[in-house]
Scaffold this motif. Sequence first.
Motif, PDB file in Angstrom:
ATOM      1  N   LEU A 153       0.555  -1.157   0.417  1.00  0.00           N
ATOM      2  CA  LEU A 153      -0.049  -0.018   0.076  1.00  0.00           C
ATOM      3  C   LEU A 153       1.056   1.452  -0.037  1.00  0.00           C
ATOM      4  O   LEU A 153       1.301   2.031   0.897  1.00  0.00           O
ATOM      5  CB  LEU A 153      -0.884  -0.026   1.265  1.00  0.00           C
ATOM      6  CG  LEU A 153      -1.812   1.091   0.834  1.00  0.00           C
ATOM      7  CD1 LEU A 153      -3.341   0.774   0.512  1.00  0.00           C
ATOM      8  CD2 LEU A 153      -3.053   0.827   2.316  1.00  0.00           C
ATOM      9  N   ALA A 180      -6.906   0.595   1.502  1.00  0.00           N
ATOM     10  CA  ALA A 180      -6.789   0.272   2.930  1.00  0.00           C
ATOM     11  C   ALA A 180      -8.148  -0.468   3.288  1.00  0.00           C
ATOM     12  O   ALA A 180      -7.855  -1.569   3.722  1.00  0.00           O
ATOM     13  CB  ALA A 180      -6.434   1.349   3.681  1.00  0.00           C
ATOM     14  N   MET A 184      -8.423  -3.520   2.300  1.00  0.00           N
ATOM     15  CA  MET A 184      -7.440  -5.011   2.709  1.00  0.00           C
ATOM     16  C   MET A 184      -7.949  -5.468   4.380  1.00  0.00           C
ATOM     17  O   MET A 184      -7.467  -6.420   4.940  1.00  0.00           O
ATOM     18  CB  MET A 184      -6.568  -4.532   3.003  1.00  0.00           C
ATOM     19  CG  MET A 184      -5.041  -4.300   1.491  1.00  0.00           C
ATOM     20  SD  MET A 184      -3.520  -3.273   1.828  1.00  0.00           S
ATOM     21  CE  MET A 184      -3.036  -2.848  -0.009  1.00  0.00           C
ATOM     22  N   PRO A 186      -1.707  -4.783   5.500  1.00  0.00           N
ATOM     23  CA  PRO A 186      -1.299  -3.960   4.207  1.00  0.00           C
ATOM     24  C   PRO A 186       0.837  -3.782   4.727  1.00  0.00           C
ATOM     25  O   PRO A 186       1.170  -3.675   5.811  1.00  0.00           O
ATOM     26  CB  PRO A 186      -1.902  -2.735   4.250  1.00  0.00           C
ATOM     27  CG  PRO A 186      -2.127  -3.105   5.969  1.00  0.00           C
ATOM     28  CD  PRO A 186      -2.706  -4.262   6.248  1.00  0.00           C
TER      29      PRO A 186
END
Length: 279
Positions: free
Chosen positions: A111, A134, A137, A144
Amino acid sequence: MEALIINLAPTGLIPTRAETPHLPLSAEEVAADCARCCSAGASMLHLHARAADGSPSCERELFGELVAQVRQRVPDAVIVTTTSGRRAPEVEQRAASLMLEGEQKPDMASLTLASLNFSAEASISAPATVLRLAAIMKERGIRPELEVFDLGMVNYAKVLIDKGLIEPPFYFNILLGNVASAQASLLHLGTLVADLPPHSIWSVAGIGRHQAFANALGVVAGHGVRTGLEDNLWLDDARTTLATNLQLVERVAAQAAAYGRPLASPGQVRTRLGLETRP
């Protein structure tokens, strides 16, 4: 002394076979290279998928085949898939590998925390894109791998923390030496590390000729290092010898041995990062 994490980035998006014959491209080649490097001490694998012609790809099926091949060779290694925006600006493209299931599902995903310029092109990560990646995930249970090139990116990690989108422990890759971001110096690294949030685990990478120096900083002062052909194709600063991924991992292992520092096993890394244990 705490064991050192070696994070291998074997291909990246940019290097080509024309630039080096040592670049693995197919899923089988990448898996074989990763297996050799894990035997030499790598415990994390930062993966990019390539199409049949060698070009970078975001196709979910190609990522699935790549992860499956790597897991067959090194079942316990921590697998990280890229969500880079350097060639794929849309969230749906970038999130393709996050949708994999079962044995193909990655443990982690990169990320990048803001946009930045490389030497010849920009990598665009708009705030809404970072927030959405984010969130995906978190929904998918994928930790991340926070990519930091400059101080503002550390601050944006704190924004994600405040929004509840990322949770500790936080794993940061600090990448030094890019032309338009933090340089490979003690001052720049120290400034970045001093501003990391509590419960952070951080590795150091160097772009191009800065790789060996940045790795040495990680060996001496960090929790880990990132190395591999993604960031540097050469074994020496004079660019007389093209490197292999195995040589780059072995160089880090030698740096750690000279310092008296053991190398972390995949199981140890999983425990430190709160990841699922694998056989």
